[in-house]
Motif scaffolding. Sequence first.
Motif, mmCIF file in Angstrom:
data_model
loop_
_atom_site.group_PDB
_atom_site.id
_atom_site.type_symbol
_atom_site.label_atom_id
_atom_site.label_comp_id
_atom_site.label_asym_id
_atom_site.label_seq_id
_atom_site.Cartn_x
_atom_site.Cartn_y
_atom_site.Cartn_z
ATOM 1 N N VAL A 1 0.970 -1.310 0.086
ATOM 2 C CA VAL A 1 0.072 -0.042 0.020
ATOM 3 C C VAL A 1 0.902 1.263 0.200
ATOM 4 O O VAL A 1 1.522 1.448 1.154
ATOM 5 N N PRO A 2 1.239 1.812 -1.272
ATOM 6 C CA PRO A 2 2.049 3.001 -1.098
ATOM 7 C C PRO A 2 1.386 4.423 -0.944
ATOM 8 O O PRO A 2 0.181 4.454 -1.036
ATOM 9 N N TYR A 3 2.225 5.103 -0.236
ATOM 10 C CA TYR A 3 1.609 6.431 0.300
ATOM 11 C C TYR A 3 2.591 7.460 -0.168
ATOM 12 O O TYR A 3 3.619 7.233 -0.674
ATOM 13 N N ARG A 4 2.070 8.812 0.100
ATOM 14 C CA ARG A 4 2.975 9.831 -0.425
ATOM 15 C C ARG A 4 3.705 10.404 0.581
ATOM 16 O O ARG A 4 3.604 11.639 1.155
ATOM 17 N N GLY A 5 4.788 9.741 0.968
ATOM 18 C CA GLY A 5 5.708 10.011 2.235
ATOM 19 C C GLY A 5 5.425 9.023 3.414
ATOM 20 O O GLY A 5 4.323 8.328 3.567
ATOM 21 N N THR A 6 6.708 9.216 4.255
ATOM 22 C CA THR A 6 6.634 8.342 5.499
ATOM 23 C C THR A 6 5.418 8.791 6.516
ATOM 24 O O THR A 6 4.754 7.915 7.172
ATOM 25 N N GLY A 7 5.194 10.006 6.700
ATOM 26 C CA GLY A 7 4.357 10.569 7.451
ATOM 27 C C GLY A 7 2.724 10.011 7.399
ATOM 28 O O GLY A 7 2.104 9.442 8.387
ATOM 29 N N PRO A 8 2.271 10.040 6.099
ATOM 30 C CA PRO A 8 0.776 9.344 6.105
ATOM 31 C C PRO A 8 0.891 7.991 6.377
ATOM 32 O O PRO A 8 -0.065 7.415 6.669
ATOM 33 N N ALA A 9 1.854 7.076 5.653
ATOM 34 C CA ALA A 9 1.994 5.677 5.940
ATOM 35 C C ALA A 9 1.901 5.179 7.503
ATOM 36 O O ALA A 9 1.329 4.574 7.898
ATOM 37 N N LEU A 10 2.757 6.093 8.198
ATOM 38 C CA LEU A 10 2.804 5.829 9.487
ATOM 39 C C LEU A 10 1.503 6.295 10.321
ATOM 40 O O LEU A 10 1.187 5.419 11.234
ATOM 41 N N THR A 11 0.792 7.274 10.020
ATOM 42 C CA THR A 11 -0.431 7.626 10.487
ATOM 43 C C THR A 11 -1.456 6.339 10.400
ATOM 44 O O THR A 11 -2.113 6.076 11.318
ATOM 45 N N ASP A 12 -1.481 5.699 8.939
ATOM 46 C CA ASP A 12 -2.353 4.798 8.910
ATOM 47 C C ASP A 12 -2.069 3.545 9.680
ATOM 48 O O ASP A 12 -2.960 2.517 10.022
ATOM 49 N N LEU A 13 -0.636 3.407 9.594
ATOM 50 C CA LEU A 13 -0.224 2.086 10.369
ATOM 51 C C LEU A 13 -0.700 2.209 11.813
ATOM 52 O O LEU A 13 -1.232 1.262 12.378
ATOM 53 N N LEU A 14 -0.431 3.343 12.609
ATOM 54 C CA LEU A 14 -0.970 3.619 13.900
ATOM 55 C C LEU A 14 -2.421 3.616 14.006
ATOM 56 O O LEU A 14 -2.873 2.930 15.233
ATOM 57 N N GLY A 15 -3.185 3.872 13.030
ATOM 58 C CA GLY A 15 -4.593 3.641 13.120
ATOM 59 C C GLY A 15 -5.013 2.364 12.751
ATOM 60 O O GLY A 15 -6.381 2.098 12.942
ATOM 61 N N GLY A 16 -4.277 1.469 12.281
ATOM 62 C CA GLY A 16 -4.882 0.005 12.223
ATOM 63 C C GLY A 16 -5.154 -0.029 10.729
ATOM 64 O O GLY A 16 -5.804 -1.158 10.406
ATOM 65 N N GLN A 17 -5.077 0.786 9.834
ATOM 66 C CA GLN A 17 -5.402 0.581 8.348
ATOM 67 C C GLN A 17 -4.792 -0.207 7.602
ATOM 68 O O GLN A 17 -5.304 -0.896 6.690
ATOM 69 N N VAL A 18 -3.311 -0.351 8.035
ATOM 70 C CA VAL A 18 -2.449 -1.275 7.508
ATOM 71 C C VAL A 18 -1.864 -2.028 8.560
ATOM 72 O O VAL A 18 -2.072 -1.825 9.576
ATOM 73 N N ASP A 19 -1.080 -3.267 8.255
ATOM 74 C CA ASP A 19 -0.613 -4.332 9.137
ATOM 75 C C ASP A 19 0.768 -4.017 9.637
ATOM 76 O O ASP A 19 1.067 -4.008 11.015
ATOM 77 N N MET A 20 1.328 -3.438 8.603
ATOM 78 C CA MET A 20 2.895 -3.365 9.165
ATOM 79 C C MET A 20 3.691 -2.193 8.077
ATOM 80 O O MET A 20 3.032 -1.851 7.346
ATOM 81 N N SER A 21 5.046 -1.923 8.373
ATOM 82 C CA SER A 21 5.753 -1.151 7.513
ATOM 83 C C SER A 21 7.258 -1.374 7.765
ATOM 84 O O SER A 21 7.488 -1.814 8.964
ATOM 85 N N PHE A 22 8.184 -1.203 6.883
ATOM 86 C CA PHE A 22 9.572 -1.136 6.828
ATOM 87 C C PHE A 22 10.143 0.215 6.854
ATOM 88 O O PHE A 22 10.125 0.715 5.866
ATOM 89 N N THR A 23 10.163 1.085 8.019
ATOM 90 C CA THR A 23 10.431 2.243 7.972
ATOM 91 C C THR A 23 11.634 2.522 8.590
ATOM 92 O O THR A 23 12.569 1.444 9.468
ATOM 93 N N ASP A 24 12.251 3.812 8.861
ATOM 94 C CA ASP A 24 13.472 3.954 9.213
ATOM 95 C C ASP A 24 13.439 3.832 10.900
ATOM 96 O O ASP A 24 12.432 4.270 11.495
ATOM 97 N N VAL A 25 14.295 3.451 11.681
ATOM 98 C CA VAL A 25 14.607 3.194 13.136
ATOM 99 C C VAL A 25 14.172 4.652 13.712
ATOM 100 O O VAL A 25 13.643 4.548 14.720
ATOM 101 N N LEU A 26 14.580 5.662 13.054
ATOM 102 C CA LEU A 26 14.341 7.240 13.733
ATOM 103 C C LEU A 26 12.869 7.420 14.054
ATOM 104 O O LEU A 26 12.331 7.813 14.828
ATOM 105 N N THR A 27 12.175 7.186 12.898
ATOM 106 C CA THR A 27 10.684 7.437 12.749
ATOM 107 C C THR A 27 9.820 6.376 13.740
ATOM 108 O O THR A 27 8.864 6.737 14.500
ATOM 109 N N ALA A 28 10.467 5.417 13.823
ATOM 110 C CA ALA A 28 9.448 4.258 14.513
ATOM 111 C C ALA A 28 9.856 4.353 16.163
ATOM 112 O O ALA A 28 9.183 3.886 16.849
#
Length: 327
Positions: A185-212
């Motif tokens: 599920v592609p997003y336009r940036g790390t911020g929107p992807a993280l928001t949906d992950l925190l909200g449970g709309q997606v299951d996981m993400s491979f993000t940078d350690v600083l963000t997570a």
Amino acid sequence: MQRRSLLRGLTAATLAITALSAPLPGHAADFPERPINLVVPFPPGGPTDALARRLADGLRQDLGQTVVVENRAGAGGNVGAAYVAKAKPDGYTLLFGTSGPLAINGSLYPDQGYDPRQDFAPVIRLGHLPNILVVRQNLPAADLQELIALAKREPLFFASSGNGASSHLAGILFNEKAGTELQHVPYRGTGPALTDLLGGQVDMSFTDVLTALPHVREGRLRAIGMASAQRSAALPDVPTLAEQGLDGYDVSVFFGIVAPAGTPEPIVQRLNTAFTHALAIPEVEQTLANQGIVKADDTSPAGLAAFIEAEVPKWGELIQREKIALD
């Protein structure tokens, strides 16, 4: 005859001495004589920009000249990289490169505008920002093996910051190595992807350690494993995915400084020394630690050249196999 031989010998010796005492190419002996332009191929405010500005302050101490950070964003880093590739090879225009413009983009963009292996003179590999596999807090999987088993029973969705981003390629490589079919599920940036992950709309993400990091520490996300070759000092208790059975899995964003091809070797070495000294400044080391960045073991120009030479086909082959395309 003997006199002519002696004269030839003296002439050869004189020429050798003259060559040794001649000015270094590109006025390297006096380099730098004016401010240096460090191009960051991304917008201001991100981790790449922050590190570049901290390094610029440190470089001033060693070089005795101002290092001006210039943001030239666009096309995933290609705009700024192409600008540097076409600059005069005198050491005064440098690129703060990352995995995208220096290794990945050539396989994604029809016309990248430069060749990262031919159009740059590598200066130094600074380090890498490890990626981490995180899942939503209520996903019923506590470790890698449970996650793989769950993914083989039911569809799971992973968020990325966009098609072709390292967070996208990390999921594709995971599928290949784990035998899963995670849905992208592609997003336009790390911020929107993280928001949906925190909200449970997606299951996981491979993000940078600083963000997570803050979300893992506060229990809003669960860390499954580091997506890099080594554990992170920021989360030392989180094992790597390779440790948990995903052999050879390593997806990190690397940082490297390059100059235009043809930059004289003495200038490259002078810059390498300056960056090496800057990396050892306590304030710079603290910035690296705060951002979760791991310093490179090999900081020689040759080390960066070899690394880029290996990274380009690594990602190119994956992109070709999986027929990955930009939006």
